[in-house]
Motif scaffolding. Structure first.
Motif, mmCIF file in Angstrom:
data_model
loop_
_atom_site.group_PDB
_atom_site.id
_atom_site.type_symbol
_atom_site.label_atom_id
_atom_site.label_comp_id
_atom_site.label_asym_id
_atom_site.label_seq_id
_atom_site.Cartn_x
_atom_site.Cartn_y
_atom_site.Cartn_z
ATOM 1 N N GLY A 26 -28.604 24.021 67.231
ATOM 2 C CA GLY A 26 -30.012 24.389 67.396
ATOM 3 C C GLY A 26 -30.496 25.047 66.126
ATOM 4 N N ARG A 27 -31.795 25.234 66.048
ATOM 5 C CA ARG A 27 -32.358 25.876 64.861
ATOM 6 C C ARG A 27 -31.766 27.266 64.687
ATOM 7 N NH1 ARG A 27 -38.758 25.088 64.379
ATOM 8 N NH2 ARG A 27 -38.231 26.038 62.409
ATOM 9 N N PRO A 28 -31.431 27.645 63.456
ATOM 10 C CA PRO A 28 -30.953 29.006 63.225
ATOM 11 C C PRO A 28 -31.999 30.025 63.676
ATOM 12 C CG PRO A 28 -30.490 27.635 61.333
ATOM 13 C CD PRO A 28 -31.370 26.823 62.248
ATOM 14 N N ALA A 29 -31.519 31.145 64.180
ATOM 15 C CA ALA A 29 -32.394 32.204 64.689
ATOM 16 C C ALA A 29 -32.479 33.344 63.685
ATOM 17 C CB ALA A 29 -31.845 32.731 66.012
ATOM 18 N N PHE A 30 -33.659 33.898 63.565
ATOM 19 C CA PHE A 30 -33.884 35.079 62.738
ATOM 20 C C PHE A 30 -33.572 36.281 63.596
ATOM 21 C CE2 PHE A 30 -36.920 38.041 60.496
ATOM 22 C CZ PHE A 30 -36.205 38.089 59.319
ATOM 23 N N LEU A 31 -32.670 37.128 63.166
ATOM 24 C CA LEU A 31 -32.164 38.222 63.995
ATOM 25 C C LEU A 31 -33.045 39.459 64.019
ATOM 26 C CD1 LEU A 31 -28.380 37.963 63.108
ATOM 27 C CD2 LEU A 31 -29.560 37.086 65.130
ATOM 28 N N GLY A 85 -31.187 26.646 56.636
ATOM 29 C CA GLY A 85 -30.408 25.878 57.593
ATOM 30 C C GLY A 85 -31.238 24.748 58.160
ATOM 31 N N PRO A 86 -30.580 23.869 58.895
ATOM 32 C CA PRO A 86 -31.290 22.727 59.472
ATOM 33 C C PRO A 86 -32.393 23.180 60.413
ATOM 34 C CG PRO A 86 -28.910 22.482 59.685
ATOM 35 C CD PRO A 86 -29.161 23.869 59.210
ATOM 36 N N SER A 87 -33.577 22.618 60.252
ATOM 37 C CA SER A 87 -34.713 22.997 61.091
ATOM 38 C C SER A 87 -35.436 21.804 61.692
ATOM 39 C CB SER A 87 -35.721 23.817 60.282
ATOM 40 O OG SER A 87 -35.149 25.026 59.873
ATOM 41 N N THR A 88 -35.405 20.675 61.016
ATOM 42 C CA THR A 88 -36.126 19.506 61.512
ATOM 43 C C THR A 88 -35.208 18.705 62.438
ATOM 44 O OG1 THR A 88 -35.429 17.999 59.760
ATOM 45 C CG2 THR A 88 -37.352 19.398 59.299
ATOM 46 N N PRO A 89 -35.775 17.873 63.295
ATOM 47 C CA PRO A 89 -34.920 17.043 64.151
ATOM 48 C C PRO A 89 -33.922 16.198 63.357
ATOM 49 C CG PRO A 89 -37.171 17.000 64.960
ATOM 50 C CD PRO A 89 -37.194 17.731 63.640
ATOM 51 N N ARG A 90 -34.351 15.640 62.230
ATOM 52 C CA ARG A 90 -33.441 14.839 61.413
ATOM 53 C C ARG A 90 -32.305 15.693 60.867
ATOM 54 N NH1 ARG A 90 -31.589 13.739 56.739
ATOM 55 N NH2 ARG A 90 -32.796 15.325 55.678
ATOM 56 N N GLN A 91 -32.628 16.872 60.368
ATOM 57 C CA GLN A 91 -31.597 17.754 59.827
ATOM 58 C C GLN A 91 -30.633 18.206 60.922
ATOM 59 O OE1 GLN A 91 -33.995 20.821 58.019
ATOM 60 N NE2 GLN A 91 -34.134 19.734 56.057
ATOM 61 N N LEU A 92 -31.149 18.505 62.100
ATOM 62 C CA LEU A 92 -30.296 18.962 63.194
ATOM 63 C C LEU A 92 -29.394 17.859 63.739
ATOM 64 C CD1 LEU A 92 -32.851 21.255 65.020
ATOM 65 C CD2 LEU A 92 -30.725 21.988 63.924
ATOM 66 N N ALA A 93 -29.747 16.604 63.524
ATOM 67 C CA ALA A 93 -28.945 15.481 64.015
ATOM 68 C C ALA A 93 -27.751 15.182 63.108
ATOM 69 C CB ALA A 93 -29.823 14.240 64.152
#
Length: 173
Positions: free
Chosen positions: A60-65, A119-127
């Motif tokens: 999943g998209r990286p989270a900002f803590l 980090g990966p954020s777009t659907p393509r990057q996350l795939a």
């Protein structure tokens, strides 16, 4: 108005990078298409043999803590590594394999440094599958940054910016 705000933001990023004590030489990335062989000096743990290089999928998209605490106010404390992601370890290339297939990692720097791909954020990057370098300490797993070519960094950021711009323009579903 938006264009002026964007120009201001870019200027602030450049000024901040130039004045930051933690500024790195060139851009760095935490997720790579190639097996990392070099690590960014500010993120390198000691000793080097504790580093695990693995092929992973980002879950999943990286989270900002950083965010509000339970009262709704800003916590005020800046974590050393302000981003977190859940990774599925597909293969270990080098080092000790994590005990679990799913690993929560932190990464990034607490200083405002715009020269790292978050980090990966777009659907393509996350795939896609990525290679990461990480180490474990008493606080968990931490990703190590690796130098990235400036053109690759710009392309990565361009894709994220275009995706976010299109996402903000699209009507809510």
């Amino acid at each position: 108005m938006i264009k002026s705000l964007a120009n201001f933001f870019v200027c602030m990023m450049l000024v901040s990078a130039a004045t930051s004590a933690e500024a790195v030489e060139g851009p760095i990335a935490y997720f790579s298409d190639e097996v990392p062989v070099e690590f960014s000096k500010p993120t390198l743990p000691s000793p080097k043999d504790q580093v695990t290089v693995a092929k992973v999928r980002v879950m999943g998209r990286p989270a900002f803590l950083l965010g509000p605490d339970q009262s709704g106010r800003s916590s005020g404390k800046m974590p050393k590594e302000p981003y977190s992601a859940m990774l599925k370890v597909l293969d270990v290339i080098r080092g000790k394999p994590p005990e679990q297939e799913l690993v929560s990692v932190t990464f990034g720097t607490s200083g405002f440094i715009p020269t790292y791909a978050l980090g990966p954020s777009t659907p393509r990057q996350l795939a896609q599958e990525y290679y990461v370098s990480m180490y474990e300490d008493a606080f968990g797993f931490h990703l190590l940054g690796s130098p990235i070519d400036t053109d690759r960094y710009r392309e990565w950021q361009r894709e994220i910016s275009e995706f976010e711009r299109d996402r903000l323009r699209s009507p809510p579903k």
